[in-house]
Design a protein around this motif. Sequence first.
Motif, PDB file in Angstrom:
ATOM      1  N   ILE A 143     -35.871 -54.514 -26.243  1.00  0.00           N
ATOM      2  CA  ILE A 143     -36.509 -55.800 -26.519  1.00  0.00           C
ATOM      3  C   ILE A 143     -37.601 -55.638 -27.567  1.00  0.00           C
ATOM      4  N   ALA A 144     -38.394 -54.577 -27.439  1.00  0.00           N
ATOM      5  CA  ALA A 144     -39.479 -54.339 -28.400  1.00  0.00           C
ATOM      6  C   ALA A 144     -38.917 -54.170 -29.809  1.00  0.00           C
ATOM      7  N   ARG A 145     -37.828 -53.405 -29.935  1.00  0.00           N
ATOM      8  CA  ARG A 145     -37.222 -53.209 -31.255  1.00  0.00           C
ATOM      9  C   ARG A 145     -36.662 -54.519 -31.796  1.00  0.00           C
ATOM     10  N   HIS A 146     -36.033 -55.284 -30.933  1.00  0.00           N
ATOM     11  CA  HIS A 146     -35.404 -56.529 -31.367  1.00  0.00           C
ATOM     12  C   HIS A 146     -36.459 -57.543 -31.806  1.00  0.00           C
ATOM     13  N   VAL A 147     -37.537 -57.660 -31.042  1.00  0.00           N
ATOM     14  CA  VAL A 147     -38.613 -58.585 -31.405  1.00  0.00           C
ATOM     15  C   VAL A 147     -39.275 -58.132 -32.698  1.00  0.00           C
ATOM     16  N   GLY A 148     -39.467 -56.819 -32.842  1.00  0.00           N
ATOM     17  CA  GLY A 148     -40.069 -56.300 -34.065  1.00  0.00           C
ATOM     18  C   GLY A 148     -39.218 -56.555 -35.291  1.00  0.00           C
ATOM     19  N   ALA A 149     -37.895 -56.532 -35.101  1.00  0.00           N
ATOM     20  CA  ALA A 149     -36.991 -56.734 -36.234  1.00  0.00           C
ATOM     21  C   ALA A 149     -36.788 -58.204 -36.560  1.00  0.00           C
ATOM     22  N   GLN A 150     -36.942 -59.085 -35.563  1.00  0.00           N
ATOM     23  CA  GLN A 150     -36.679 -60.517 -35.756  1.00  0.00           C
ATOM     24  C   GLN A 150     -37.796 -61.377 -35.156  1.00  0.00           C
ATOM     25  N   PRO A 151     -39.030 -61.182 -35.597  1.00  0.00           N
ATOM     26  CA  PRO A 151     -40.129 -61.950 -34.984  1.00  0.00           C
ATOM     27  C   PRO A 151     -39.981 -63.459 -35.143  1.00  0.00           C
ATOM     28  N   ALA A 152     -39.488 -63.919 -36.289  1.00  0.00           N
ATOM     29  CA  ALA A 152     -39.351 -65.364 -36.500  1.00  0.00           C
ATOM     30  C   ALA A 152     -38.344 -65.968 -35.520  1.00  0.00           C
ATOM     31  N   HIS A 153     -37.266 -65.242 -35.250  1.00  0.00           N
ATOM     32  CA  HIS A 153     -36.269 -65.723 -34.295  1.00  0.00           C
ATOM     33  C   HIS A 153     -36.883 -65.900 -32.907  1.00  0.00           C
ATOM     34  N   PHE A 154     -37.661 -64.922 -32.479  1.00  0.00           N
ATOM     35  CA  PHE A 154     -38.214 -64.992 -31.128  1.00  0.00           C
ATOM     36  C   PHE A 154     -39.375 -65.977 -31.029  1.00  0.00           C
ATOM     37  N   ARG A 155     -40.089 -66.188 -32.122  1.00  0.00           N
ATOM     38  CA  ARG A 155     -41.098 -67.250 -32.105  1.00  0.00           C
ATOM     39  C   ARG A 155     -40.420 -68.602 -31.936  1.00  0.00           C
ATOM     40  N   PHE A 156     -39.268 -68.768 -32.582  1.00  0.00           N
ATOM     41  CA  PHE A 156     -38.499 -70.001 -32.431  1.00  0.00           C
ATOM     42  C   PHE A 156     -38.090 -70.201 -30.967  1.00  0.00           C
ATOM     43  N   ILE A 157     -37.589 -69.153 -30.321  1.00  0.00           N
ATOM     44  CA  ILE A 157     -37.180 -69.254 -28.918  1.00  0.00           C
ATOM     45  C   ILE A 157     -38.384 -69.591 -28.036  1.00  0.00           C
ATOM     46  N   ALA A 158     -39.493 -68.903 -28.251  1.00  0.00           N
ATOM     47  CA  ALA A 158     -40.685 -69.128 -27.434  1.00  0.00           C
ATOM     48  C   ALA A 158     -41.181 -70.568 -27.567  1.00  0.00           C
ATOM     49  N   ALA A 209     -45.351 -61.599 -25.234  1.00  0.00           N
ATOM     50  CA  ALA A 209     -46.540 -60.747 -25.365  1.00  0.00           C
ATOM     51  C   ALA A 209     -46.470 -59.894 -26.629  1.00  0.00           C
ATOM     52  N   LEU A 210     -45.279 -59.414 -26.968  1.00  0.00           N
ATOM     53  CA  LEU A 210     -45.112 -58.625 -28.190  1.00  0.00           C
ATOM     54  C   LEU A 210     -45.406 -59.466 -29.429  1.00  0.00           C
ATOM     55  N   LEU A 211     -44.978 -60.714 -29.409  1.00  0.00           N
ATOM     56  CA  LEU A 211     -45.244 -61.601 -30.539  1.00  0.00           C
ATOM     57  C   LEU A 211     -46.744 -61.830 -30.700  1.00  0.00           C
ATOM     58  N   GLU A 212     -47.424 -62.020 -29.575  1.00  0.00           N
ATOM     59  CA  GLU A 212     -48.866 -62.268 -29.624  1.00  0.00           C
ATOM     60  C   GLU A 212     -49.633 -61.025 -30.074  1.00  0.00           C
ATOM     61  N   ALA A 213     -49.195 -59.870 -29.600  1.00  0.00           N
ATOM     62  CA  ALA A 213     -49.934 -58.635 -29.869  1.00  0.00           C
ATOM     63  C   ALA A 213     -49.714 -58.108 -31.281  1.00  0.00           C
ATOM     64  N   GLY A 214     -48.514 -58.334 -31.831  1.00  0.00           N
ATOM     65  CA  GLY A 214     -48.202 -57.782 -33.145  1.00  0.00           C
ATOM     66  C   GLY A 214     -47.968 -56.282 -33.074  1.00  0.00           C
ATOM     67  N   PRO A 215     -47.645 -55.658 -34.205  1.00  0.00           N
ATOM     68  CA  PRO A 215     -47.343 -54.214 -34.223  1.00  0.00           C
ATOM     69  C   PRO A 215     -48.473 -53.356 -33.667  1.00  0.00           C
ATOM     70  N   ALA A 216     -49.720 -53.769 -33.915  1.00  0.00           N
ATOM     71  CA  ALA A 216     -50.851 -52.951 -33.471  1.00  0.00           C
ATOM     72  C   ALA A 216     -50.942 -52.883 -31.952  1.00  0.00           C
TER      73      ALA A 216
END
Length: 239
Positions: A99-114, A174-181
């Motif tokens: 999930i972490a890899r997928h969200v990192g690779a497609q953040p815009a997609h998961f922001r849309f879902i959220a 949470a990954l979207l909110e936190a970002g890579p850092a």
Amino acid sequence: MSHTPAGVRQTQKLRTRQALLDAALALLEHQSLSSLGLREVTRAAGVTPTAFYRHFEDTAALGVALVEETLGSLHGLIGAVLAETGDSEERLDRSVEVIARHVGAQPAHFRFIAREQHGGVGPVRVAIAAQLLRFAEEVALALREEPGSAGWSTEDLLMLGGLYVDHMVITASALLEAGPAGEREVVRVARRRLRLVSIGRAHWLDARQPLDPPALDPPALDPPVTGGPTVPGHEDHRP
């Protein structure tokens, strides 16, 4: 008179469709789907409104396609993890990594879902709910094969599958909110939460009350169909 080969036409058609999806996704970084205009999308994609209707009935149908593009590919990835042999806790840990890899690779997609999971476009909400239900069924099917699930009812397995899927959604947000850092900390907390669920799972049959009311109509736990289940009361009647 020249004719475009069928294979070339199909390739062009797929490129136009993908251009519309990509344009919509970029626009949805700054607005909700309910406020997105068809002409905005076609202008950003560099095609005519007529071309849009060759691919999608309306922007809601485009949104459903984005849901499938975002979550559809995850089924195979999560399924591969669940199909691995070994400790179930280790497999669930690996699912967090997926999930972490997928969200990192497609953040815009998961922001849309959220954003759209509880948004104003009904067909998209239904599509997201159907995908998540399909995930829960797939997880429940995998868990059913484990020795630790002996004695578990279908209803309880589906409830447990849904709990893991809810955790997946929370982790993605949470990954979207936190970002890579902040990814490392989110993953750490996600794994600890999964261990807490695993502890509860190990003692679930011991803790169940004998007077717990049974389900009025226990659901069947059959392998999900390719297109995913339909959420009761939200059947899709589009052609």
